[in-house]
Design a protein around this motif. Structure first.
Motif, PDB file in Angstrom:
ATOM      1  N   ASP A  12       0.819  -1.222   0.000  1.00  0.00           N
ATOM      2  CA  ASP A  12       0.000   0.000   0.000  1.00  0.00           C
ATOM      3  C   ASP A  12       0.848   1.265   0.000  1.00  0.00           C
ATOM      4  O   ASP A  12       0.316   2.377   0.063  1.00  0.00           O
ATOM      5  CB  ASP A  12      -0.926   0.012   1.224  1.00  0.00           C
ATOM      6  CG  ASP A  12      -1.965  -1.103   1.175  1.00  0.00           C
ATOM      7  OD1 ASP A  12      -2.368  -1.473   0.056  1.00  0.00           O
ATOM      8  OD2 ASP A  12      -2.344  -1.598   2.251  1.00  0.00           O
ATOM      9  N   HIS A  13       2.154   1.104  -0.069  1.00  0.00           N
ATOM     10  CA  HIS A  13       3.055   2.247   0.063  1.00  0.00           C
ATOM     11  C   HIS A  13       3.685   2.618  -1.277  1.00  0.00           C
ATOM     12  O   HIS A  13       3.939   1.750  -2.119  1.00  0.00           O
ATOM     13  CB  HIS A  13       4.140   1.938   1.085  1.00  0.00           C
ATOM     14  CG  HIS A  13       3.614   1.458   2.401  1.00  0.00           C
ATOM     15  ND1 HIS A  13       2.738   2.193   3.161  1.00  0.00           N
ATOM     16  CD2 HIS A  13       3.840   0.297   3.090  1.00  0.00           C
ATOM     17  CE1 HIS A  13       2.445   1.527   4.261  1.00  0.00           C
ATOM     18  NE2 HIS A  13       3.091   0.366   4.237  1.00  0.00           N
ATOM     19  N   LEU A  14       3.951   3.906  -1.439  1.00  0.00           N
ATOM     20  CA  LEU A  14       4.546   4.411  -2.669  1.00  0.00           C
ATOM     21  C   LEU A  14       5.981   4.868  -2.418  1.00  0.00           C
ATOM     22  O   LEU A  14       6.249   5.623  -1.472  1.00  0.00           O
ATOM     23  CB  LEU A  14       3.721   5.589  -3.220  1.00  0.00           C
ATOM     24  CG  LEU A  14       2.277   5.271  -3.621  1.00  0.00           C
ATOM     25  CD1 LEU A  14       1.587   6.532  -4.135  1.00  0.00           C
ATOM     26  CD2 LEU A  14       2.227   4.185  -4.678  1.00  0.00           C
ATOM     27  N   LEU A  15       6.883   4.417  -3.274  1.00  0.00           N
ATOM     28  CA  LEU A  15       8.292   4.770  -3.168  1.00  0.00           C
ATOM     29  C   LEU A  15       8.697   5.633  -4.354  1.00  0.00           C
ATOM     30  O   LEU A  15       8.482   5.254  -5.504  1.00  0.00           O
ATOM     31  CB  LEU A  15       9.171   3.512  -3.158  1.00  0.00           C
ATOM     32  CG  LEU A  15       8.770   2.350  -2.240  1.00  0.00           C
ATOM     33  CD1 LEU A  15       9.745   1.192  -2.426  1.00  0.00           C
ATOM     34  CD2 LEU A  15       8.746   2.809  -0.784  1.00  0.00           C
ATOM     35  N   SER A  16       9.279   6.780  -4.082  1.00  0.00           N
ATOM     36  CA  SER A  16       9.851   7.609  -5.143  1.00  0.00           C
ATOM     37  C   SER A  16      11.298   7.190  -5.332  1.00  0.00           C
ATOM     38  O   SER A  16      12.106   7.279  -4.398  1.00  0.00           O
ATOM     39  CB  SER A  16       9.777   9.087  -4.764  1.00  0.00           C
ATOM     40  OG  SER A  16      10.522   9.881  -5.663  1.00  0.00           O
ATOM     41  N   VAL A  17      11.646   6.714  -6.528  1.00  0.00           N
ATOM     42  CA  VAL A  17      12.978   6.157  -6.772  1.00  0.00           C
ATOM     43  C   VAL A  17      13.766   7.060  -7.719  1.00  0.00           C
ATOM     44  O   VAL A  17      13.239   7.522  -8.736  1.00  0.00           O
ATOM     45  CB  VAL A  17      12.879   4.734  -7.356  1.00  0.00           C
ATOM     46  CG1 VAL A  17      14.269   4.173  -7.642  1.00  0.00           C
ATOM     47  CG2 VAL A  17      12.124   3.819  -6.397  1.00  0.00           C
ATOM     48  N   SER A  18      15.019   7.301  -7.366  1.00  0.00           N
ATOM     49  CA  SER A  18      15.942   8.012  -8.249  1.00  0.00           C
ATOM     50  C   SER A  18      17.243   7.220  -8.307  1.00  0.00           C
ATOM     51  O   SER A  18      17.508   6.371  -7.457  1.00  0.00           O
ATOM     52  CB  SER A  18      16.207   9.437  -7.752  1.00  0.00           C
ATOM     53  OG  SER A  18      16.816   9.422  -6.474  1.00  0.00           O
ATOM     54  N   ILE A  19      18.043   7.501  -9.317  1.00  0.00           N
ATOM     55  CA  ILE A  19      19.266   6.735  -9.533  1.00  0.00           C
ATOM     56  C   ILE A  19      20.463   7.681  -9.649  1.00  0.00           C
ATOM     57  O   ILE A  19      20.401   8.702 -10.338  1.00  0.00           O
ATOM     58  CB  ILE A  19      19.156   5.872 -10.804  1.00  0.00           C
ATOM     59  CG1 ILE A  19      18.003   4.869 -10.670  1.00  0.00           C
ATOM     60  CG2 ILE A  19      20.457   5.135 -11.088  1.00  0.00           C
ATOM     61  CD1 ILE A  19      17.726   4.062 -11.932  1.00  0.00           C
ATOM     62  N   CYS A  20      21.539   7.306  -8.955  1.00  0.00           N
ATOM     63  CA  CYS A  20      22.806   8.015  -9.037  1.00  0.00           C
ATOM     64  C   CYS A  20      22.622   9.484  -8.674  1.00  0.00           C
ATOM     65  O   CYS A  20      21.966   9.805  -7.694  1.00  0.00           O
ATOM     66  CB  CYS A  20      23.410   7.835 -10.426  1.00  0.00           C
ATOM     67  SG  CYS A  20      25.140   8.356 -10.579  1.00  0.00           S
ATOM     68  N   TYR A  21      23.198  10.384  -9.470  1.00  0.00           N
ATOM     69  CA  TYR A  21      23.248  11.789  -9.048  1.00  0.00           C
ATOM     70  C   TYR A  21      21.963  12.545  -9.325  1.00  0.00           C
ATOM     71  O   TYR A  21      21.915  13.764  -9.168  1.00  0.00           O
ATOM     72  CB  TYR A  21      24.459  12.483  -9.649  1.00  0.00           C
ATOM     73  CG  TYR A  21      24.347  12.975 -11.083  1.00  0.00           C
ATOM     74  CD1 TYR A  21      23.572  12.329 -12.029  1.00  0.00           C
ATOM     75  CD2 TYR A  21      25.068  14.095 -11.492  1.00  0.00           C
ATOM     76  CE1 TYR A  21      23.499  12.793 -13.324  1.00  0.00           C
ATOM     77  CE2 TYR A  21      25.007  14.566 -12.781  1.00  0.00           C
ATOM     78  CZ  TYR A  21      24.216  13.912 -13.700  1.00  0.00           C
ATOM     79  OH  TYR A  21      24.141  14.363 -14.993  1.00  0.00           O
TER      80      TYR A  21
END
Length: 514
Positions: A375-384
């Motif tokens: 039920d949870h939302l993750l904001s994902v980014s990569i490297c810089y």
């Protein structure tokens, strides 16, 4: 010219160099943060009575020294990331320092133009111009001066409405006031009490706001629902992606199995580029044995090969898999590193890739949707990507679900930079995303620094650099937004508008006199 006259003519250039040295020693990584409160004072002294062109060159010298000292790790990055020889790395450092040093060059020129008639204008002109230029000048590696204060939580909380640019404004305002007080005392033995009082009131208000926000965050943290996350740092550098692929993946599996058996996390995170995966669609499955049979959701970095829109694409991606290996979501890196993940103008001139065989040719991602874990939302980014406030702000907007992500996750590979200050600089810059968006940040790296950052930007726990270890933390799940999330870099645009008005007023005043 006499020796005395020669020495006097060299003093402004020496002062510019001193400002540059103070700049990088006061920055994150070197961590003498207090030096940043007066690093511009020598340069401001050097700018007095200088022609505008000379002011530009003095500022550029300070900028080149400051960025050259702070970004010395660029040399190794060029060697590791693009396979370039050492001399090419030195040339790359000079180019980057010169490009980023333009921030100080333009600032020095503008400050001199605005303060020629009235010296006290430096009190507003210096911070306003700096903030405008930090916002508008394009940089490959943005390095906001406000990041130097990442450990002073009472001063950084203003980032939830003004962003990291607001902290930069504050730092330069302190510099301008200290310069003005020093100048008045030295020349007239007078203390400009109004300027002192204005700075004092500003600092009291900023620190008071910081105390209120820190207390509010701590109250909310005590009641927040949490997610237990485990980070795996195998201490395998970028070269192992090619030279010891099987061993590197085996170590990730074994360390993760032990982590799961001991801590039973809700999510395990592996860093950038651990696996190479070829998929026909983004809804497929991976064999659970390849992920370690963890019986736990896993978020990991991958070099993804996928067939989409009639072409084969290679992406620097993050995949979220459930305990059975089924892919629950993916994110493709959007902000790519030039000369490492793509070559500028390489699509127009493909020959450029043959000249730099170690440079990848990744497809830039298009989606900014969060990944769903239960039920949870993750904001994902990569490297810089996590050092670009505007990009992270896009990732933190309401997605198709109509909800904002509750946690930010960044996976990265900082091994390109050796055992340098870069990992700490990177983490310090990234920590401001937590304040701007009031979300916890989870950072998983392969050689360090992996860390958990709370919604106040405080580094709760972290690994070392070039160490083999796991890190487990209880990550608070947060809701709600911030002024910065809604309004973005409003202070940068406002300062830009004020700067334009200031230059227009100076121009009109000059014409009126002639």
């Amino acid at each position: 010219m006499t020796t005395s006259a020669t020495f006097k003519s060299l003093l402004p250039w020496c002062a510019a160099v001193v400002s540059g040295v103070l700049m990088f020693l006061g920055y994150a990584g070197f961590d003498h943060f207090y030096l940043e409160w007066f690093f511009l004072v020598p340069l401001l002294w050097a700018l007095r009575d200088q022609r505008p062109a000379r002011a530009f060159w003095l500022g550029w010298l300070a900028g080149i020294v400051g960025h050259g000292g702070g970004f010395y790790w660029i040399i190794q990055m060029f060697q590791q990331f693009a396979g370039a020889p050492w001399i090419a790395g030195v040339f790359g450092l000079i180019l980057l320092a010169a490009a980023n040093g333009m921030v100080l060059a333009l600032w020095a020129l503008g400050t001199r133009l605005l303060t020629r008639e009235r010296q006290w204008y430096v009190l507003w002109a210096a911070p306003v111009l700096w903030t405008a230029i930090e916002k508008l000048w394009p940089e490959v590696f943005p390095n906001y001066i406000g990041a130097s204060q990442y450990r002073i939580s009472h001063l950084t909380q203003i980032a939830d409405f003004a962003g990291i640019l607001g902290v930069s404004f504050l730092v330069v305002y302190i510099n301008a006031t200290l310069y003005w007080v020093t100048l008045r005392w030295r020349e007239q033995r007078v203390v400009p009490w109004r300027a002192v009082a204005a700075l004092t009131v500003t600092l009291v208000l900023v620190a008071g706001y910081g105390e209120l926000r820190l207390r509010a965050v701590d109250r909310k943290l005590a009641k927040a629902q949490t997610l237990t996350v485990g980070l795996v740092q195998t201490n395998r550098g970028a070269a192992d992606n090619h030279l010891a692929v099987d061993l590197m993946q085996q170590e990730h599996r074994e360390m993760s199995q032990q982590l799961v058996a001991t801590h039973k996390p809700d999510l395990v995170v592996w860093p950038e580029g651990v696996l190479s995966v070829a998929l026909d669609s983004r809804t497929g499955s991976l064999p659970s044995w390849a992920l370690g049979d963890l019986r736990t959701p896993l978020l990991f970095g991958t070099c993804l090969q996928i067939r989409e829109e009639g072409e084969t694409r290679f992406c620097n991606s993050a995949l979220l898999a459930d305990p059975s290996g089924r892919i629950m979501g993916s994110y493709d890196k959007t902000v790519l590193v030039p000369f490492g993940e793509y070559i500028p103008f390489g699509d127009i001139f493909p020959q450029l890739y043959t000249w730099s065989p170690y440079s990848a040719k990744f497809f830039s991602g298009r989606s900014v949707e969060p990944l769903k874990l239960g039920d949870h939302l993750l904001s994902v980014s990569i490297c810089y990507e996590d050092i670009f406030p505007t990009h992270i702000r896009k990732l933190m907007r309401d997605g198709r679900t109509g909800r904002r992500p509750e946690v930010m996750v960044n996976i990265t590979n900082d091994s390109w930079y050796g055992k340098s200050v870069e990992p700490m600089e990177h983490l310090a810059l990234a920590s401001f995303r937590s304040i701007e968006n009031r979300r916890a940040l989870v950072r998983g790296t392969n050689t360090g620094i992996s860390a958990f950052v709370d919604p106040a930007g405080r580094i709760v726990s972290r690994t070392g650099i070039w160490t083999r270890e796991v890190l487990v933390g209880r990550v608070p799940l947060w809701e709600g937004g911030t002024v910065y999330g809604a309004a973005g870099d409003w202070i940068g645009w406002l300062c830009a508008a004020i700067s334009v008005c200031g230059f227009a007023a100076v121009t009109l005043s000059k014409k009126a006199r002639t």
